[in-house]
Design an enzyme around this catalytic site. Sequence first.
Site, PDB file in Angstrom:
ATOM      1  CG  HIS A  43      -0.252  -0.267   2.509  1.00  0.00           C
ATOM      2  ND1 HIS A  43       0.581   0.658   3.090  1.00  0.00           N
ATOM      3  CD2 HIS A  43      -0.237  -1.346   3.330  1.00  0.00           C
ATOM      4  CE1 HIS A  43       1.058   0.187   4.217  1.00  0.00           C
ATOM      5  NE2 HIS A  43       0.598  -1.050   4.386  1.00  0.00           N
ATOM      6  CG  HIS A  46       4.375  -1.734   1.970  1.00  0.00           C
ATOM      7  ND1 HIS A  46       3.048  -2.099   1.960  1.00  0.00           N
ATOM      8  CD2 HIS A  46       4.958  -2.439   2.963  1.00  0.00           C
ATOM      9  CE1 HIS A  46       2.832  -2.983   2.910  1.00  0.00           C
ATOM     10  NE2 HIS A  46       3.963  -3.209   3.531  1.00  0.00           N
ATOM     11  CB  SER A 194      -2.729  -2.036   7.944  1.00  0.00           C
ATOM     12  OG  SER A 194      -2.622  -3.424   8.160  1.00  0.00           O
ATOM     13  NE  ARG A 196      -1.854  -7.820  10.240  1.00  0.00           N
ATOM     14  CZ  ARG A 196      -1.603  -9.090  10.481  1.00  0.00           C
ATOM     15  NH1 ARG A 196      -2.584  -9.939  10.511  1.00  0.00           N
ATOM     16  NH2 ARG A 196      -0.378  -9.511  10.700  1.00  0.00           N
TER      17      ARG A 196
HETATM   18  O1  PAF Z   1       6.656  -5.212   8.671  1.00  0.00           O
HETATM   19  C1  PAF Z   1       6.644  -6.209   7.928  1.00  0.00           C
HETATM   20  O2  PAF Z   1       6.019  -6.229   6.884  1.00  0.00           O
HETATM   21  C2  PAF Z   1       7.416  -7.445   8.358  1.00  0.00           C
HETATM   22  O3  PAF Z   1       7.359  -7.630   9.725  1.00  0.00           O
HETATM   23  C3  PAF Z   1       8.862  -7.471   7.852  1.00  0.00           C
HETATM   24  C4  PAF Z   1       9.676  -6.352   8.473  1.00  0.00           C
HETATM   25  C5  PAF Z   1       8.886  -7.350   6.349  1.00  0.00           C
HETATM   26  C6  PAF Z   1       9.527  -8.794   8.235  1.00  0.00           C
HETATM   27  O4  PAF Z   1       8.854  -9.876   7.693  1.00  0.00           O
END
Ligand code: PAF
Length: 288
Positions: A43, A46, A194, A196
């Site tokens: 999303h 990121h 998120s 989710r």
């Molecule tokens: O925040 C996340 O998406 C995960 O915990 C990570 C840091 C990629 C580790 O799997």
Amino acid sequence: MIFTEHITGMEIVRLVAETKAKISKFKAEGKTIGFVPTMGALHQGHLSLTEASVKNNDITIVSIFVNPTQFNNPNDLTSYPRTLEDDLEKLSIYNPDLIFIPEVNEIYPEPDTRIFDFGLLDSVMEGKNRPGHFNGVAQVVSRLFDIVTPNDAYFGQKDFQQVSVIKQMVKDLKLNVNIVPCPIVREKDGLAMSSRNVLLSKEQRKNASKISETLFKACNLAGELNVTQLKNWVVEEINKNSYLSVEYFEIVDDTTLEQVKDWNESNNKVGCITVQVGKVRLIDNVTF
Ligand code: PAF
């Protein structure tokens, strides 16, 4: 995969050996490496990490790996959204240099039996409510750091406690990685972005905005109420909504994660919350 390479032109790598070889080449050319570890279902949060890395490093590597060792609940692992084609399309806007998409046996050729001890950092809040979660995060992030050897690694502040744990892990393992925490990105109605969120029904999604709305109001009430009163107010306010059930709301020092009992106890206080919305667990935080 041919489809995605065709539309994006980004380089996708699946093997550890191949990834390491490419990174060695970048390093030999004197290039700095920025790294954005993700579990996919990308999303805007990121993407803001990717954007920051592209801006500040010569090379940006994004990993997409749903790490089984950090899920203490098997149903949560099964239901975790997987949207690879969509993820690659979103990433293509920022054009990172490498997308690392390993299989589980590439990351864990043998079971990872390491047990980390982060003291209070992983025994409160998420650590208490999701036993083993941060140990799994530390396992995968240290393994990914070992492969990618980044100069800078980018993490979202929504996972506030995760950032604290990873910073400690870097210190404990004496890794030469700069951890760059980036601000929470929110939907228009305030809900923290998120992966989710897509699991919420329409009604749940609508009501979930009450979480951030209450946290923002709590910031304004901090001058009027003491810490205990404010904590109770937040929990009661959110639980009034029949779609929402607060798992915990804690006000902690942002470095030690020790509970703050009085406003004067710490200069940097953060309010961390987890709310159950049907079967979906959402987390958020605000700085006081
Ligand atoms: O925040 C996340 O998406 C995960 O915990 C990570 C840091 C990629 C580790 O799997």
